[in-house]
Scaffold this active site. Structure first.
Site, PDB file in Angstrom:
ATOM      1  N   ASP A  46     -35.526  19.262   4.989  1.00  0.00           N
ATOM      2  CA  ASP A  46     -36.143  17.938   5.102  1.00  0.00           C
ATOM      3  C   ASP A  46     -35.065  16.894   4.833  1.00  0.00           C
ATOM      4  O   ASP A  46     -34.169  17.117   4.014  1.00  0.00           O
ATOM      5  CB  ASP A  46     -37.288  17.792   4.105  1.00  0.00           C
ATOM      6  CG  ASP A  46     -38.465  18.701   4.422  1.00  0.00           C
ATOM      7  OD1 ASP A  46     -38.748  18.900   5.612  1.00  0.00           O
ATOM      8  OD2 ASP A  46     -39.098  19.188   3.479  1.00  0.00           O
ATOM      9  N   ASP A  68     -41.993  18.165  11.165  1.00  0.00           N
ATOM     10  CA  ASP A  68     -43.169  17.727  10.410  1.00  0.00           C
ATOM     11  C   ASP A  68     -43.861  16.559  11.111  1.00  0.00           C
ATOM     12  O   ASP A  68     -45.092  16.488  11.163  1.00  0.00           O
ATOM     13  CB  ASP A  68     -42.784  17.305   8.991  1.00  0.00           C
ATOM     14  CG  ASP A  68     -42.224  18.443   8.156  1.00  0.00           C
ATOM     15  OD1 ASP A  68     -42.512  19.617   8.467  1.00  0.00           O
ATOM     16  OD2 ASP A  68     -41.489  18.151   7.197  1.00  0.00           O
TER      17      ASP A  68
END
Length: 170
Positions: free
Chosen positions: A122, A142
């Site tokens: 991330d 995501d």
């Protein structure tokens, strides 16, 4: 101008080739850049947005941490389910087809990370001021998954509203 009812759903194969594949490649390229070249965080908009290197072995918001193998298995089951749901013509209509393309892209992006790195990378990190709320870091995959969920919900509400209107009219 044709009504929204007469608009045909784009070909799923075309959406996979022109939407899912480029988004998957963008997801992987950005994660590889972060993995190999980000030496320290980059503050893009001070107090609001920065690019960081974070890892996640769980699901959204870090739920279920240290269960990477479980999420690999869940992704495999979801892929098989999507295949059979598509064969059963569940993903009819433009919103559902776009949603499926986004979901495939996001799911494969994070699955690739889990298999290759042992965790999801991330890097997009948002804050609302120094003492304000912090949104958990996320990535392109995501974002695709969230977009897919939004399209699935929007489509189901449209369908529900249409069936209620049909009941009232008939």
């Amino acid at each position: 101008m044709p009504s929204s009812e007469s608009v045909t759903a784009p070909s799923l194969l075309r959406l996979l080739a022109y939407v899912a594949l480029p988004l998957y490649l963008l997801d992987q390229a950005t994660k590889l850049w972060v993995h190999f070249y980000l030496a320290e965080h980059i503050e893009v908009i001070p107090g609001f947005f920065e690019i960081i290197y974070a890892t996640n072995t769980g699901a959204a918001f870090g739920i279920g941490r240290n269960n990477n193998a479980f999420f690999i298995g869940l992704s495999a089951v979801a892929a098989v389910a999507m295949f059979f749901l598509n064969r059963a013509r569940v993903f009819e209509g433009p919103a559902l087809r776009w949603g499926l393309a986004l979901l495939v892209s996001g799911m494969l992006g994070n699955l690739t990370d889990r298999i290759y790195h042992g965790h999801v990378i991330d890097f997009l990190d948002f804050h609302l001021g120094a003492a304000g709320p912090h949104w958990p870091a996320f990535n392109v995959a995501d974002s695709c998954i969230c977009g897919a969920v939004a399209l699935f919900l929007w489509s189901s509400f449209r369908e529900l509203r249409g069936s209620e209107a049909a009941k009232e009219g008939g």
